[in-house]
Design a protein around this motif. Structure first.
Motif, PDB file in Angstrom:
ATOM      1  N   ASP A   1      64.575 106.258 -27.807  1.00 26.60           N
ATOM      2  CA  ASP A   1      65.100 105.648 -26.654  1.00 26.60           C
ATOM      3  C   ASP A   1      66.043 104.658 -26.834  1.00 26.60           C
ATOM      4  OD1 ASP A   1      63.729 105.126 -23.537  1.00 26.60           O
ATOM      5  OD2 ASP A   1      64.888 103.176 -24.424  1.00 26.60           O
ATOM      6  N   GLY A   2      67.142 104.487 -25.955  1.00 25.87           N
ATOM      7  CA  GLY A   2      68.288 103.571 -26.409  1.00 25.87           C
ATOM      8  C   GLY A   2      67.726 102.073 -26.084  1.00 25.87           C
ATOM      9  N   ARG A   3      68.138 101.285 -27.106  1.00 26.53           N
ATOM     10  CA  ARG A   3      67.539  99.897 -27.087  1.00 26.53           C
ATOM     11  C   ARG A   3      68.731  99.041 -26.061  1.00 26.53           C
ATOM     12  NH1 ARG A   3      67.712  97.475 -32.118  1.00 26.53           N
ATOM     13  NH2 ARG A   3      66.940  95.729 -31.195  1.00 26.53           N
TER      14      ARG A   3
ATOM     15  N   PHE B   1      69.772  99.541 -23.218  1.00 24.95           N
ATOM     16  CA  PHE B   1      70.719 100.146 -22.508  1.00 24.95           C
ATOM     17  C   PHE B   1      70.992  99.792 -21.096  1.00 24.95           C
ATOM     18  CE2 PHE B   1      72.629 104.425 -24.187  1.00 24.95           C
ATOM     19  CZ  PHE B   1      72.417 103.936 -25.733  1.00 24.95           C
TER      20      PHE B   1
ATOM     21  N   ASP C   1      68.252 107.380 -21.034  1.00 27.74           N
ATOM     22  CA  ASP C   1      68.807 106.865 -22.351  1.00 27.74           C
ATOM     23  C   ASP C   1      67.622 107.436 -23.296  1.00 27.74           C
ATOM     24  OD1 ASP C   1      66.598 105.238 -21.714  1.00 27.74           O
ATOM     25  OD2 ASP C   1      67.351 103.525 -22.801  1.00 27.74           O
TER      26      ASP C   1
HETATM   27 MG    MG Z   1      66.224 102.154 -23.401  1.00 29.98          MG
END
Ligand code: MG
Ligand code: DGT
Ligand code: MG
Ligand code: MG
Ligand code: MG
Length: 288
Positions: free
Chosen positions: A29-31, A33, A76
């Motif tokens: 998972d995008g940090r 985002f 994300d």
């Molecule tokens: Mg995220």
């Protein structure tokens, strides 16, 4: 040669071998985002360039790591599934997840300029990073429920976000006002707001936004349209005829040829119903 006096430090390493014979999900998972998407002016609620980039990076990961049998992405995040029979890295959690997440991140950065125009270049400190976790599911039914959960989440969030941004952008309403009005609404209420006020038929929205993205190996040269099973019948029989004994040399040769013809594809289709899995038996069997 004698071990050095430092050798004992190895005994501090802890085993993180995942349970055998279970489906391994690596979800990344995008940090941050939320701010990342603002920094690079992603279109709201969905930026097709950003989604295509996620899919390109995920496809590269699936090509790079053949033990992955399917991946599913939305927003994300991406879930990568290792077949339950995998013995890659002796099923060590940290090795599996760090390989997936770093390969994904490397391709995301490498492919950024293919998907975004030159004036939107990645600049530190606003670089994309991703977190990752592993989850084991003991049965195919559990794994399918996991993937169904992500796809239902995609639908719920997308309907909310589509309605939210229509009210903001086309309706000129403020964020608090929109939140208040949408509180406690059902899917039918949101469909009604979209159609009644903005002439938007939610069904006509892009499939990639409504269903998310599925990445898998496709073994046929031509994929039949969803809803048709006739042309696949023969191949399905062959693919499900899994030998109990060690495959013969001709069978191995054939499998090699089939794999060589395979291509990694991205689809925006329902993975909740049986249909998806029945047409592509190699995904659950792990045998092309
Ligand atoms: Mg995220
Ligand atoms: P985290 O995961 O805890 O580090 O924090 P975030 O900010 O990554 O939050 P998350 O993962 O729950 O939510 C994803 C965020 O990314 C959300 O704020 C919306 C944003 N995002 C994802 N895809 C798109 C897109 O296509 N367009 C826009 N405008 N935003 C997007
Ligand atoms: Mg998160
Ligand atoms: Mg997320
Ligand atoms: Mg090494």
């Amino acid at each position: 040669m004698a071990n050095s006096k430092y050798e004992y430090v190895r005994s501090f390493e802890q085993s993180d071998t995942l349970l055998p014979n279970t489906w391994i999900v690596v979800r990344i998972d995008g940090r941050g985002f939320h701010s990342f998407s603002n920094r690079y002016n992603f279109t709201k609620p969905n930026d097709i360039r950003a989604l295509n980039l996620m899919n390109a990076a995920a496809s590269a990961v699936v090509k790079e790591i053949p033990d992955l049998c399917i991946a599913y992405g939305v927003s994300d995040e991406y879930s990568f599934i290792f077949h339950k029979t995998t013995t890659l890295f002796d099923r060590r959690s940290s090795k599996l997840l760090s390989t997936v997440v770093s390969t994904f991140t490397a391709f995301y950065i490498h492919l950024w300029r293919v998907h975004f125009p030159p004036d939107i270049a990645l600049q530190p400190p606003h670089l994309p990073t991703f977190d990752a976790r592993t989850i084991c599911y003991p049965t195919l039914a559990n794994l399918r429920d996991y993937l169904s959960w992500r796809q239902v989440d995609c639908h719920i969030n997308n309907l909310y976000n589509t309605t939210f941004w229509a009210m903001r952008q086309k309706g000129g309403m403020g964020p608090r006002e929109v939140e208040e009005e949408l509180k406690g609404t059902l899917a039918s209420d949101k469909n009604e707001i979209l159609w009644g006020r903005f002439g938007i038929n939610y069904n006509d929205e892009n499939e990639i936004f409504k269903k998310g993205s599925v990445v898998f190996c496709q073994y046929e040269l031509e994929e039949p349209a969803e809803g048709r099973t006739d042309t696949l019948a023969l191949e399905e029989d062959e693919a499900t005829a899994v030998p109990d004994t060690e495959p013969s040399r001709t069978q191995k040769e054939r499998a090699k040829k089939v794999r060589a013809k395979a291509s990694v594809v991205v689809r925006h289709i329902d993975i909740i119903k049986d249909d998806f899995w029945e047409r592509r038996p190699w995904i659950s069997s792990g045998k092309p």
